[in-house]
Design a protein around this motif. Structure first.
Motif, PDB file in Angstrom:
ATOM      1  N   LYS A   1       9.186  -3.230   9.547  1.00  0.00           N
ATOM      2  CA  LYS A   1       8.120  -4.006   8.906  1.00  0.00           C
ATOM      3  C   LYS A   1       6.906  -4.137   9.819  1.00  0.00           C
ATOM      4  O   LYS A   1       5.767  -4.028   9.373  1.00  0.00           O
ATOM      5  CB  LYS A   1       8.650  -5.386   8.520  1.00  0.00           C
ATOM      6  N   GLU A   2       7.153  -4.356  11.109  1.00  0.00           N
ATOM      7  CA  GLU A   2       6.054  -4.480  12.060  1.00  0.00           C
ATOM      8  C   GLU A   2       5.333  -3.146  12.227  1.00  0.00           C
ATOM      9  O   GLU A   2       4.092  -3.105  12.300  1.00  0.00           O
ATOM     10  CB  GLU A   2       6.587  -4.968  13.405  1.00  0.00           C
ATOM     11  N   MET A   3       6.096  -2.055  12.286  1.00  0.00           N
ATOM     12  CA  MET A   3       5.499  -0.728  12.388  1.00  0.00           C
ATOM     13  C   MET A   3       4.645  -0.430  11.164  1.00  0.00           C
ATOM     14  O   MET A   3       3.555   0.152  11.266  1.00  0.00           O
ATOM     15  CB  MET A   3       6.598   0.323  12.530  1.00  0.00           C
ATOM     16  N   ARG A   4       5.118  -0.819   9.996  1.00  0.00           N
ATOM     17  CA  ARG A   4       4.367  -0.583   8.766  1.00  0.00           C
ATOM     18  C   ARG A   4       3.048  -1.364   8.779  1.00  0.00           C
ATOM     19  O   ARG A   4       2.007  -0.845   8.352  1.00  0.00           O
ATOM     20  CB  ARG A   4       5.210  -0.975   7.559  1.00  0.00           C
ATOM     21  N   LYS A   5       3.084  -2.604   9.262  1.00  0.00           N
ATOM     22  CA  LYS A   5       1.852  -3.395   9.353  1.00  0.00           C
ATOM     23  C   LYS A   5       0.834  -2.715  10.261  1.00  0.00           C
ATOM     24  O   LYS A   5      -0.364  -2.657   9.953  1.00  0.00           O
ATOM     25  CB  LYS A   5       2.171  -4.794   9.877  1.00  0.00           C
ATOM     26  N   ILE A   6       1.293  -2.205  11.386  1.00  0.00           N
ATOM     27  CA  ILE A   6       0.396  -1.531  12.330  1.00  0.00           C
ATOM     28  C   ILE A   6      -0.230  -0.301  11.689  1.00  0.00           C
ATOM     29  O   ILE A   6      -1.443  -0.055  11.824  1.00  0.00           O
ATOM     30  CB  ILE A   6       1.169  -1.153  13.610  1.00  0.00           C
ATOM     31  N   CYS A   7       0.581   0.483  10.960  1.00  0.00           N
ATOM     32  CA  CYS A   7       0.064   1.688  10.306  1.00  0.00           C
ATOM     33  C   CYS A   7      -0.931   1.337   9.198  1.00  0.00           C
ATOM     34  O   CYS A   7      -1.944   2.018   9.025  1.00  0.00           O
ATOM     35  CB  CYS A   7       1.220   2.512   9.745  1.00  0.00           C
ATOM     36  N   VAL A   8      -0.640   0.278   8.456  1.00  0.00           N
ATOM     37  CA  VAL A   8      -1.547  -0.123   7.377  1.00  0.00           C
ATOM     38  C   VAL A   8      -2.897  -0.554   7.939  1.00  0.00           C
ATOM     39  O   VAL A   8      -3.961  -0.184   7.424  1.00  0.00           O
ATOM     40  CB  VAL A   8      -0.919  -1.263   6.539  1.00  0.00           C
ATOM     41  N   VAL A   9      -2.871  -1.313   9.027  1.00  0.00           N
ATOM     42  CA  VAL A   9      -4.111  -1.845   9.599  1.00  0.00           C
ATOM     43  C   VAL A   9      -4.912  -0.767  10.318  1.00  0.00           C
ATOM     44  O   VAL A   9      -6.135  -0.660  10.153  1.00  0.00           O
ATOM     45  CB  VAL A   9      -3.795  -3.005  10.556  1.00  0.00           C
ATOM     46  N   HIS A  10      -4.244   0.076  11.095  1.00  0.00           N
ATOM     47  CA  HIS A  10      -4.961   0.999  11.979  1.00  0.00           C
ATOM     48  C   HIS A  10      -5.010   2.446  11.476  1.00  0.00           C
ATOM     49  O   HIS A  10      -5.723   3.253  12.067  1.00  0.00           O
ATOM     50  CB  HIS A  10      -4.310   0.989  13.365  1.00  0.00           C
ATOM     51  N   LEU A  11      -4.264   2.772  10.431  1.00  0.00           N
ATOM     52  CA  LEU A  11      -4.256   4.157   9.961  1.00  0.00           C
ATOM     53  C   LEU A  11      -4.560   4.273   8.475  1.00  0.00           C
ATOM     54  O   LEU A  11      -5.546   4.900   8.079  1.00  0.00           O
ATOM     55  CB  LEU A  11      -2.895   4.805  10.264  1.00  0.00           C
ATOM     56  N   PHE A  12      -3.724   3.665   7.631  1.00  0.00           N
ATOM     57  CA  PHE A  12      -3.882   3.827   6.187  1.00  0.00           C
ATOM     58  C   PHE A  12      -5.181   3.204   5.671  1.00  0.00           C
ATOM     59  O   PHE A  12      -5.728   3.646   4.663  1.00  0.00           O
ATOM     60  CB  PHE A  12      -2.689   3.219   5.454  1.00  0.00           C
ATOM     61  N   SER A  13      -5.679   2.169   6.345  1.00  0.00           N
ATOM     62  CA  SER A  13      -6.911   1.531   5.904  1.00  0.00           C
ATOM     63  C   SER A  13      -8.147   2.377   6.199  1.00  0.00           C
ATOM     64  O   SER A  13      -9.242   2.065   5.722  1.00  0.00           O
ATOM     65  CB  SER A  13      -7.059   0.161   6.581  1.00  0.00           C
ATOM     66  N   ARG A  14      -8.004   3.437   6.978  1.00  0.00           N
ATOM     67  CA  ARG A  14      -9.135   4.283   7.352  1.00  0.00           C
ATOM     68  C   ARG A  14      -9.116   5.640   6.652  1.00  0.00           C
ATOM     69  O   ARG A  14      -9.754   6.584   7.100  1.00  0.00           O
ATOM     70  CB  ARG A  14      -9.130   4.502   8.865  1.00  0.00           C
ATOM     71  N   VAL A  15      -8.366   5.736   5.583  1.00  0.00           N
ATOM     72  CA  VAL A  15      -8.249   7.017   4.880  1.00  0.00           C
ATOM     73  C   VAL A  15      -9.609   7.518   4.406  1.00  0.00           C
ATOM     74  O   VAL A  15      -9.894   8.722   4.449  1.00  0.00           O
ATOM     75  CB  VAL A  15      -7.269   6.883   3.690  1.00  0.00           C
ATOM     76  N   HIS A  16     -10.479   6.605   3.980  1.00  0.00           N
ATOM     77  CA  HIS A  16     -11.779   7.018   3.455  1.00  0.00           C
ATOM     78  C   HIS A  16     -12.640   7.669   4.540  1.00  0.00           C
ATOM     79  O   HIS A  16     -13.532   8.462   4.243  1.00  0.00           O
ATOM     80  CB  HIS A  16     -12.512   5.812   2.876  1.00  0.00           C
ATOM     81  N   LYS A  17     -12.382   7.345   5.807  1.00  0.00           N
ATOM     82  CA  LYS A  17     -13.159   7.938   6.891  1.00  0.00           C
ATOM     83  C   LYS A  17     -12.839   9.417   7.107  1.00  0.00           C
ATOM     84  O   LYS A  17     -13.610  10.133   7.743  1.00  0.00           O
ATOM     85  CB  LYS A  17     -12.909   7.164   8.185  1.00  0.00           C
TER      86      LYS A  17
END
Length: 275
Positions: free
Chosen positions: A134-150
């Motif tokens: 769950k913690e790993m998923r939060k990190i990926c959502v904040v720092h990776l998946f949220s930047r897909v548009h870039k």
């Protein structure tokens, strides 16, 4: 000769143990304590349905399992060695497994190859469903998946390259393997986003990268005795699986370290100072 005799005695003892336990369960009337499993083909003692997987799936495992589901239903039980397996082959049943009972099925199987190459299941893909995941998923959502548009420009560039390549091949009347082309497209996008470089051009780096991909795929899908017979994991050393897995792990680890070093020192300042 002594090894063959030992194996024969060992297998005979296992068969006798299996039949004695089965006979004891029947006589004591303890079937009510056993889990109620979905229907499935009859398995053999000790190996279960491994013989079906090895000898009766010439059309591919997906076709083989689909044919079995036509006889035994959309939810079917198999046993590969000591590993019970559920086979789901309908959209309705898949919804129940992946949505209604997702917490019971969300973790991936703990296989020797994937566990080793994922650093004991520390990554997001192979880690079991725990607080760590769950913690790993939060990190990926904040720092990776949220930047897909870039990364839109990278995706558009790679798609344009693919279209151009298909256009050149069509002009020359050459066939196009779309499955391979889409795999290369996905791989190139991931590499440019994650590593900052492409591995699609000809050269030693491309050969090395694609060689590691093929070898890791072989380790993920390779047969390991430890996965199906936990008490016989030592056999993997004699079959060469452990040595091959260790070699693949070291190659991947060195590759990851090179990427980390390049990102920490992108212009090679340390190398310039040394020279």
């Amino acid at each position: 000769m002594a090894m063959v005799l030992f194996l024969n005695i060992f297998l005979l003892a296992l068969f006798l143990l299996f039949f004695l336990l089965k006979h004891r369960i029947i006589n004591n009337g303890k079937y009510c304590n056993l889990p109620l499993l979905p229907p499935g083909p009859a398995g053999l003692p000790f190996i279960g349905h491994l013989h079906l997987q090895m000898f009766d799936n010439s059309d591919g495992p997906h076709i083989f399992l689909w044919k079995l589901s036509q006889k035994y239903g959309s939810l079917m039980s198999l046993r590969f060695g000591f590993k019970p397996t559920l086979v789901v082959s309908s959209a309705k049943m898949a919804e129940k497994v992946m949505k209604t009972h997702d917490l019971d099925f969300c973790s991936r199987p703990n296989l020797r190859g994937t566990r080793k190459l994922s650093y004991e299941a520390l990554d997001l893909a192979f880690s079991p469903y725990t607080d760590y995941w769950k913690e790993m998923r939060k990190i990926c959502v904040v720092h990776l998946f949220s930047r897909v548009h870039k990364y839109r420009s990278i995706r558009e560039d790679e798609v344009a390259r693919l279209v151009e390549k298909i256009g050149r091949l069509s002009i020359c009347s050459k066939p196009v393997n779309l499955s391979e082309a889409m795999m290369c497209l996905t791989s190139s996008i991931i590499c440019r986003v994650g590593f900052g470089k492409r591995y699609d051009e000809e050269g030693a780096e491309r050969s090395r990268f694609h060689g590691m991909l093929k070898e890791s795929e072989a380790m993920f899908t390779g047969f390991s005795f430890a996965d199906f017979f936990p008490f016989m994991g030592w056999v993997d050393r004699f079959t060469g699986f452990l040595n091959r897995l260790e070699k693949t792990f070291k190659e991947h680890d060195a590759f990851y370290q090179e990427l980390v070093d390049e990102h920490l020192d992108p212009i090679g300042e340390n190398q310039i100072k040394r020279t």
